[in-house]
Design a protein around this motif. Structure first.
Motif, PDB file in Angstrom:
ATOM      1  N   LEU A 265     -10.843   6.625  -2.297  1.00 57.30           N
ATOM      2  CA  LEU A 265      -9.790   6.849  -3.281  1.00 57.30           C
ATOM      3  C   LEU A 265      -9.970   5.945  -4.494  1.00 57.30           C
ATOM      4  O   LEU A 265     -10.538   4.848  -4.402  1.00 57.30           O
ATOM      5  CB  LEU A 265      -8.421   6.577  -2.652  1.00 57.30           C
ATOM      6  N   SER A 266      -9.446   6.425  -5.621  1.00 61.23           N
ATOM      7  CA  SER A 266      -9.472   5.621  -6.834  1.00 61.23           C
ATOM      8  C   SER A 266      -8.370   4.561  -6.778  1.00 61.23           C
ATOM      9  O   SER A 266      -7.497   4.612  -5.911  1.00 61.23           O
ATOM     10  CB  SER A 266      -9.276   6.509  -8.058  1.00 61.23           C
ATOM     11  N   ASP A 267      -8.405   3.632  -7.711  1.00 60.58           N
ATOM     12  CA  ASP A 267      -7.390   2.583  -7.744  1.00 60.58           C
ATOM     13  C   ASP A 267      -5.996   3.172  -7.963  1.00 60.58           C
ATOM     14  O   ASP A 267      -5.016   2.704  -7.376  1.00 60.58           O
ATOM     15  CB  ASP A 267      -7.708   1.580  -8.855  1.00 60.58           C
ATOM     16  N   THR A 268      -5.917   4.206  -8.803  1.00 61.61           N
ATOM     17  CA  THR A 268      -4.622   4.845  -9.054  1.00 61.61           C
ATOM     18  C   THR A 268      -4.086   5.514  -7.800  1.00 61.61           C
ATOM     19  O   THR A 268      -2.894   5.396  -7.479  1.00 61.61           O
ATOM     20  CB  THR A 268      -4.752   5.889 -10.175  1.00 61.61           C
ATOM     21  N   GLU A 269      -4.963   6.198  -7.074  1.00 60.93           N
ATOM     22  CA  GLU A 269      -4.550   6.865  -5.836  1.00 60.93           C
ATOM     23  C   GLU A 269      -4.122   5.845  -4.782  1.00 60.93           C
ATOM     24  O   GLU A 269      -3.147   6.065  -4.051  1.00 60.93           O
ATOM     25  CB  GLU A 269      -5.679   7.740  -5.314  1.00 60.93           C
TER      26      GLU A 269
ATOM     27  N   LEU B 165      -0.412   5.634  -3.087  1.00 62.77           N
ATOM     28  CA  LEU B 165      -0.219   5.615  -1.638  1.00 62.77           C
ATOM     29  C   LEU B 165       0.536   4.360  -1.203  1.00 62.77           C
ATOM     30  O   LEU B 165       1.356   4.404  -0.281  1.00 62.77           O
ATOM     31  CB  LEU B 165      -1.572   5.688  -0.918  1.00 62.77           C
ATOM     32  N   GLY B 166       0.259   3.252  -1.893  1.00 56.31           N
ATOM     33  CA  GLY B 166       0.982   2.023  -1.589  1.00 56.31           C
ATOM     34  C   GLY B 166       2.467   2.155  -1.860  1.00 56.31           C
ATOM     35  O   GLY B 166       3.299   1.714  -1.059  1.00 56.31           O
ATOM     36  N   LEU B 167       2.810   2.784  -2.981  1.00 51.29           N
ATOM     37  CA  LEU B 167       4.219   3.019  -3.300  1.00 51.29           C
ATOM     38  C   LEU B 167       4.873   3.918  -2.251  1.00 51.29           C
ATOM     39  O   LEU B 167       6.010   3.674  -1.822  1.00 51.29           O
ATOM     40  CB  LEU B 167       4.354   3.651  -4.689  1.00 51.29           C
TER      41      LEU B 167
END
Length: 210
Positions: free
Chosen positions: A75-79, A83-85
């Motif tokens: 996954l990219s950093d944005t993804e 997912l963390g949120l």
């Protein structure tokens, strides 16, 4: 104002807040996407709606939101951030639901004991539950907005021309639950104040009699 009416209202508010939050967590109308063009009559339904746990696409297609089982390395950093949120939301809101059960029991014991200190503690507890619910809902809104911004960055604008997005009634139930949690806390504070004033009054009467 009568003590019994206040604590009854607080108990009802706490019970309704639990019910509405449980319904919100268990339903799939937090976020709604309508991708159908005006006057759409084709067999393919391009709309979807999602909850905390799954996404419903069209009439009968569904997929699970795998925040905890996703392969993070691909996954990219944005993804990863999104997912963390989402992980925070699906932890905080169910935790708030559990806390509400304990708070309702604590509030019941406090109201039967007619202890100002216990009632005030129960009120603070309900306000803390409200803070958890508010945090979960706010993070979900942030998560949804950032996810939509990422889609708009990737997908050409012409493909999104007929797409309409909105928050659904599941989110509204969560907001209502938060409001009722705050109401229960404030009512318990009022009950504590009524009990305290009554205690001072009874003490004054007793002193006057002697």
């Amino acid at each position: 104002m009568k003590y019994g009416l206040v604590v009854l209202s607080a108990g009802l508010s706490g019970l309704l807040s639990f019910t509405f939050l449980a319904l919100a967590i268990g339903t799939d109308y937090w976020y709604i996407i309508d991708g159908n063009k005006p006057n759409h009559t084709g067999p393919n339904d391009l709309s979807s709606h999602s909850g905390l746990w799954r996404i419903i696409e069209g009439a009968n297609m569904s997929s699970v939101i795998s925040s905890f089982t996703a392969n993070m390395s691909s996954l990219s950093d944005t993804e990863k951030h999104l997912l963390g949120l989402h992980k925070v939301v699906v932890i905080v809101l169910p935790l708030s639901l559990v806390l509400l059960v304990l708070g309702w029991i604590f509030g019941l014991v406090s109201s039967l004991a007619r202890s100002p200190k216990l009632l005030a503690a129960s009120a603070c507890y309900f306000l803390l539950c409200g803070l958890f619910t508010l945090s979960g809902v706010s993070i979900y809104i942030k998560y949804s907005n950032q996810a939509m911004e990422e889609i708009q960055r990737i997908v050409p604008p012409e493909n999104l021309a007929f797409v309409q997005v909105s928050f659904g009634w599941s989110l509204a139930l969560a907001w209502l639950s938060y409001s009722l949690e705050v109401a229960a806390g404030l009512l318990l504070l009022l009950a504590a104040r009524i009990t305290q004033l009554k205690g001072h009054y009874d003490s004054g009467v007793a002193i006057a009699m002697f």
